[in-house]
Every structure is written in C-alpha cells, then in structure tokens.
Design an enzyme around this catalytic site. Sequence first.
Site, mmCIF file in Angstrom:
data_model
loop_
_atom_site.group_PDB
_atom_site.id
_atom_site.type_symbol
_atom_site.label_atom_id
_atom_site.label_comp_id
_atom_site.label_asym_id
_atom_site.label_seq_id
_atom_site.Cartn_x
_atom_site.Cartn_y
_atom_site.Cartn_z
ATOM 1 N N SER A 22 -3.716 -18.415 -10.938
ATOM 2 C CA SER A 22 -3.415 -17.540 -9.796
ATOM 3 C C SER A 22 -1.973 -17.061 -9.810
ATOM 4 O O SER A 22 -1.555 -16.332 -8.914
ATOM 5 C CB SER A 22 -3.696 -18.275 -8.480
ATOM 6 N N ASN A 108 -2.898 -28.470 -1.493
ATOM 7 C CA ASN A 108 -3.716 -27.899 -0.423
ATOM 8 C C ASN A 108 -2.888 -27.579 0.816
ATOM 9 O O ASN A 108 -2.968 -26.481 1.371
ATOM 10 C CB ASN A 108 -4.861 -28.858 -0.056
ATOM 11 N N HIS A 154 -16.185 15.948 21.749
ATOM 12 C CA HIS A 154 -17.237 16.387 20.808
ATOM 13 C C HIS A 154 -16.718 17.482 19.867
ATOM 14 O O HIS A 154 -17.497 18.292 19.362
ATOM 15 C CB HIS A 154 -18.477 16.904 21.557
ATOM 16 N N SER A 275 -3.012 23.376 -5.656
ATOM 17 C CA SER A 275 -4.192 23.339 -6.502
ATOM 18 C C SER A 275 -3.825 23.740 -7.918
ATOM 19 O O SER A 275 -2.971 24.604 -8.123
ATOM 20 C CB SER A 275 -5.255 24.302 -5.961
ATOM 21 N N LYS A 281 -3.369 27.653 -2.514
ATOM 22 C CA LYS A 281 -3.701 26.448 -1.757
ATOM 23 C C LYS A 281 -2.470 25.612 -1.396
ATOM 24 O O LYS A 281 -1.543 25.449 -2.187
ATOM 25 C CB LYS A 281 -4.664 25.565 -2.552
ATOM 26 N N GLU A 288 -5.164 12.886 3.671
ATOM 27 C CA GLU A 288 -6.451 12.561 3.053
ATOM 28 C C GLU A 288 -6.395 11.214 2.344
ATOM 29 O O GLU A 288 -7.351 10.425 2.403
ATOM 30 C CB GLU A 288 -6.856 13.667 2.083
ATOM 31 N N GLN A 320 -8.795 -19.502 -2.953
ATOM 32 C CA GLN A 320 -7.827 -18.785 -3.792
ATOM 33 C C GLN A 320 -8.026 -17.273 -3.656
ATOM 34 O O GLN A 320 -7.112 -16.492 -3.944
ATOM 35 C CB GLN A 320 -7.994 -19.212 -5.257
#
Length: 457
Positions: A22, A108, A154, A275, A281, A288, A320
């Site tokens: 780990s 632990n 809405h 773009s 664009k 996003e 882990q």
Amino acid sequence: MKLWQGRFSAPMSADADTFNESLSFDQKLYRADITASLAHAQMLGKCNIISEEESQAIQDGLQSILSDIESGVLKIENAEDIHSFVEENLVKRIGQTGKKLHTARSRNDQVATDFRLYARESCDKAISLIKALVEALVLRAKEGAKYLMPGFTHLRKAQPVSCGQYFNAYSEMFLRDLDRFAACRRRLNVMPLGSAALAGTSYPIDREITKELLGFDEISENSLDAVSDRDFVAEYLFAASLVMAHLSRLCEDTILYTSDEFGYWNIPDEYSTGSSIMPQKKNPDLPELVRGKTGRVYGHLTSILTVIKGLPLAYNKDLQEDKECFFDAEATLFSCVSIYTALIEKITINVNRMFEEAGGGFSTATDIADYLARKGMPFRDAHAVTGRLVQYCIKENKTLFRLSLKEFRTESELFEEDILSTVTPRASAEARDSVGGSSLNAVRRGVNAVRRRLKKF
C-alpha cells in the site's frame, strides 16, 4: 524484511507482495504517521515503558526522517507500507532502540490514528476552500442585488428574482456543506491509538498523554470498534459528494446561462476552450468537467460503503481500500472547488439581457392574482382570472405589463390604475420583502446573514 516475517519460513512471493503493498498510495500519510509515532514514543517514555533516553532517541530519529522526506533527501520506497518504511528507516538510524517504538501498538490502531489525523487536516482544508467559494458568491450577490433575472421552476420562467438572491441560494447550499465538514471533523477527532490490534494492550500506557499531544478531543471507548471504524471516511465522502452535487447544479446553470440561447453570463476566454474543427466555438469545458467529476466522487462514496457493509469485527484487510477512494475524492473536491471559485470571480453578467428576460413568460402573473386576493377575491378565483388574462395575452401576442387598464377590467372590476405598476418585473421582485425574498433589502439582509454565519468557520 517484513515487520511480521518471524512467523514465516519463506518470503512472500513477488506477485503477492505487489498485490498486498500500500506504500504507493499510503505514503501520503507519512507526516501523520511520524506525528503519531512521536506522540507514542513520548508517552512510552513518560510511562516508563521504555527509558527516557530511548524515547528521546526515537523522537530525534523520527524528526530526522521527517526532515529528510520533506527536503527530498529521503525517497519513500521499498517497503510494504508507510508504517514499515518509517520504522525500518528509524532502525537504520538509531539501531535496535528503533524497534521499541512499536511497543504497545499495532499497525491496526496506528493506521487508524494516522488516517484520522490526515482526515482532520483534510476537513480543515475543505472548509477553507468552500469558505472562499462562499465569499466569492457573497460578493456576486452583493453586486447583483439590484439586478433582475428570470427565476425558473421546471426550467420555465416563473417569477422575476434578484440576481443577488440567486447567488445567495448557492451560498446557502455551501454553508450547509461547511456545517457537514465541521461536524465530520468533530466526530472523527477521536483517538484510536492504544487499542493495539483489537483487544487493547497489557502495557501500562496513558492514552490521555497521546490524546493531548495529538490534539484529539476524545479517546475511543472500545478497541474492537476503534481499529475497524471507517465511518469517518464514509462521512467525509458523503460531505464531499454533496459539495460536488451543489457544484454540479451551479455548473449546469453556468452552461445554460452562458449559452447563446440564454446569454445571461459570459465566461472569459482564459477559462474557456475552443473546437479543433469549428473556429467559432467557445466551449464551457471547465463547468462540464466539474459536472462530470461529480460522478467520480459519488463512486468513491459507494466504494467505501460497499467495503464496510459486511465486515466482521474487528480489523480486516479490506480496510486498506479506504485510502485510495479518499485521496482521489479529496483531490477532486479541492481542484473543483478551487477552479469554480476562480470562475465565479471572473464571469461577467449581462445585466440588460437578464432584465429583458425577467418579465418574459408572464412571470408577473402571480402578482395579479395576489392583487385581486388583497382586494377580497378568493385566491382560487383570482388565479382563474389571471389565467384568462394570460390566455388573452397569448392570443394577442402581448405581455401582462403591456396591458391597459381597460383590458384588465374586462376580467374584473376590482382592477384599478395601480395594477399597471404592480405587474412590472421590478415591482414584482420588490414586493417580495420577506426573509429570503427577492427585494433589494431582503437580498442585502441575506448577504449580511451569509457573512455572519461564515464567521463561525
């Protein structure tokens, strides 16, 4: 050599070792591990479990390891986990005395303590970043208090609202997020160190000493629970998921409001992309991406809930799996909140465009119904009268605030001259002066309320 190798007659195979390790991700805990070990060593000395000289030698060795890691002199590598790495390097530096550090301790309770120390600091950082985002929203709300925009239900125009009220709404969401992280921090600030593997320890330790040294509020009351509790990881990821949910809503608004179809806001060029094929664009890639990364954090929450759902007491190696999801969610959360704070500060608002749209969609219709209700007409009848006026406007291609008094009175004699000023978008917003409303004064009170509540974080 593994810390546990003594019981085994053959070394671990290379593929099993690779699968089991780990260090590749838990090395992020190096500072927390050394901090907890320093406190543990100091407690061992104070309780005469090891000599004061041994305790000091261990502390000096740990400090030198920390210094060398942070300066780049010591590279974290070639160990099973960060705990093994630190202990192995300690023994190399101070000899056999270094092996006494692990007295009255297990990996632990060690890892449970380290992780809580790390998560506590992460909560503090999350609170700081979210607070900065709210401060940016508050500035926008103060600036936008006097501007109108359409309010939606809405995704249809509903009523005119203050632009400041809009930004205050998101401040409310993120204030709840701040509360959640503060509560998460408070609940996780319980020290498991001293629980050992699962049953506690037979050494005469003093857990109060380590608690005070490490700044924990409480000591865990049950060692079985302490070494296997990862509720704080799930709670952190839940809090992070809700922040991302709120950010994602803001992303959606940003994407819509900056489109040609809405035109309410503009993202500056330095926070936009283009773009590769369409020269015209200007894309909202940052909102996003944040919207997309929301699902990533949700996935980490699902992951930890799945890990802990069927574990028998006490510790199991499944745990882990608690760290990679936490670390990735943390990094995702921090980057998304930071970039959106910058974006909120940089967007420009098209005030005139929003004002033009605020009165669209018959958004002052409720004001007409309220007007008639105040004149004594039952609200349901007033609602019906207003509905017929809306039908008339649709048929005649008119707006409610362009109707004449004569046209109003065709539906009810209760209408008087003052109805003409009542149905303007500005009057509609200003009429809503209740706490949390869209009037100029209500929004300014809201800004002050947000700032006042921010002070506790």
